[in-house]
Design a protein around this motif. Structure first.
Motif, PDB file in Angstrom:
ATOM      1  N   MET A  76       0.933  -0.798  -0.049  1.00  0.00           N
ATOM      2  CA  MET A  76       0.435  -0.255   0.075  1.00  0.00           C
ATOM      3  C   MET A  76       0.928   1.138  -0.038  1.00  0.00           C
ATOM      4  N   ASP A  77       0.221   2.618  -0.231  1.00  0.00           N
ATOM      5  CA  ASP A  77       1.328   3.914  -0.264  1.00  0.00           C
ATOM      6  C   ASP A  77       1.674   3.900   1.639  1.00  0.00           C
ATOM      7  N   PRO A 195       2.697  11.399  -2.329  1.00  0.00           N
ATOM      8  CA  PRO A 195       2.488   9.900  -1.853  1.00  0.00           C
ATOM      9  C   PRO A 195       3.477   8.228  -2.543  1.00  0.00           C
ATOM     10  N   PRO A 197       2.823   5.193  -3.279  1.00  0.00           N
ATOM     11  CA  PRO A 197       2.550   4.257  -4.089  1.00  0.00           C
ATOM     12  C   PRO A 197       3.218   3.429  -4.018  1.00  0.00           C
ATOM     13  N   SER A 201       1.925  -3.236  -8.193  1.00  0.00           N
ATOM     14  CA  SER A 201       0.510  -3.574  -7.929  1.00  0.00           C
ATOM     15  C   SER A 201      -0.498  -5.127  -7.449  1.00  0.00           C
TER      16      SER A 201
END
Length: 424
Positions: A76-77, A195, A197, A201
């Motif tokens: 996650m971020d 951010p 990230p 993903s």
């Protein structure tokens, strides 16, 4: 002479600078609690064994949430996760303040709240460390780690010294309250970060996180350099970290009050004084290519310094004032050596690991760096109850020297490790 002083180039990067400046405040507050917990436990029980038991209550959440936190940092971020952990640390400090202010005087309440706080710390630390390589170029990592460890140790000086002086006018609960207030700073800084990230993903926060932890261990099993960086630190910390002995030695060996006071504060701050001096004169770090060898040498110096500290405590009964300062000097030498070891071990990890693995490996790093001393608290507390503080401290230092030399001889690839070429 300028090349001897710390390289401040990483501070030109705004996000890293914000984290670093916030750390100056937050580590001071955190170290007020680090000082207060063993002092409160010893005042309630007058036993180093109970002080050492705090290591068990801190170690379990460090292991569980250090590993899971590293996996979450890859999934996650990292900015969002830092906001969550900063809030959690603040709440746990408020609860520690409440139990002291209400006069509960319950050892088990203190230990359980310590466990909660360490759980949030175990998530926060790998997330913060994994974020740094995304902020600055690879050739600045050694300098950045030196700056971070210097700030961390600066707080470990100012915090205990402040606590020792403040306890003349305020009670122990005030130390916890100040720590809670300082947690507002990292909340604000994390909110201001850009951010961060995840690089890959699709990873989840549940079972996927557990599976990701095992992926990190598979990487470790195939990389002897990174694995040995953890092994040698465990040897140094478990056998050689005598902080659980500080309350008893401050009172019985060096004649300080049972409530802590300046004698305890000097012992608690001494290692960090040496570490800050080492950090200030860390300009030579980026020029070291044989970083594995540097770690081994630093740990041998650490072990020798702990032998000296233990002997000084054993000789203190006849001249407590003089031997206190000799003990402080040995602890400071050990702190400088530990700072060198920590900076290079962290740099090795950040250089070798890819970004999608950094969170998990930093989680293991957190477990080792924070968990090792907690195991040492338990081991030294039990050893002191059985053989006395002198033999527990000096004998532990001797085991460090023997252990790290044997480990280095068994895995020579770690000693031969050199800094890889910087990628364009």
């Amino acid at each position: 002479m300028a090349r001897l002083f710390a390289d401040t180039t990483p501070l030109k990067t705004p996000d890293f600078r914000r984290l670093w400046v916030a750390g100056i405040v937050t580590v001071i507050g955190a170290n007020l609690t680090i000082f207060a917990v063993p002092v409160q436990l010893y005042a309630l029980t007058q036993s180093s064994a109970y002080v050492g038991l705090s290591g068990v209550f801190a170690l379990v959440p460090l292991i569980v949430f250090g590993l899971l936190g590293g996996a979450w940092a890859d999934a996650m971020d990292r900015r969002v996760l830092l906001i969550i952990t900063s809030c959690g640390l603040g709440v746990s400090s408020v609860l520690l303040w409440l139990q002291a202010a209400l006069g509960l005087n319950n050892v088990w309440v203190v230990l359980c709240l310590l466990s909660v706080q360490q759980a949030f710390y175990a998530i926060d630390s790998p997330t913060r460390s994994a974020a740094i390589p995304r902020m600055i170029p690879g050739d600045q990592l050694a300098a950045a780690n030196s700056l971070n460890f210097t700030v961390f140790q600066f707080g470990a000086i100012v915090g205990p010294l402040m606590a020792g002086v403040m306890l003349r006018w305020v009670d122990l609960s005030t130390l916890y309250l100040i720590d809670a207030a300082t947690c507002l700073v990292p909340m604000w800084v994390a909110w201001r970060l850009a951010p961060i990230p995840p690089s890959v993903s699709g990873r989840g926060m549940g079972f996927d996180a557990v599976r990701s932890v095992f992926e990190g261990f598979r990487f470790l099993s195939g990389n002897k350099v990174v694995l040995m960086s953890f092994v040698v630190d465990l040897i140094a910390m478990i056998a050689g970290m005598p902080r659980a002995l500080f309350p008893e030695m401050a009172h019985q060996s060096f004649g300080g009050p049972i409530e802590g006071g300046t004698t305890m504060a000097l012992l608690a701050a001494a290692m960090s004084i040496g570490a800050v001096v080492g950090g200030v004169f860390s300009g030579w770090f980026p020029r070291i290519q044989r970083q594995g060898l540097a770690v081994v040498i630093a740990i041998v110096v650490w072990g020798a310094a702990m032998i000296g500290f233990g002997v000084a405590g054993g000789l203190a009964h006849g001249s407590a004032g003089t031997m206190l300062w000799i003990a402080v000097v040995f602890l400071a030498i050990g702190g400088a050596a530990d700072m060198v070891s920590a900076a290079f071990r962290s740099t090795i990890l950040q250089q070798v690991a890819s970004d999608d693995l950094r969170g998990r490996l930093q989680g293991v790093f957190t477990v080792v760096v924070a968990g090792g001393p907690r195991l040492a608290d338990t081991a030294h507390g039990v050893a002191a109850a059985m053989v006395g503080t002198t033999l527990a401290a000096a004998g532990g230092g001797a085991l460090v020297v023997i252990g790290v030399v044997v480990a280095a001889a068994a895995v020579p690839v770690f000693v031969r490790y050199r800094v890889p070429p910087t990628k364009p």
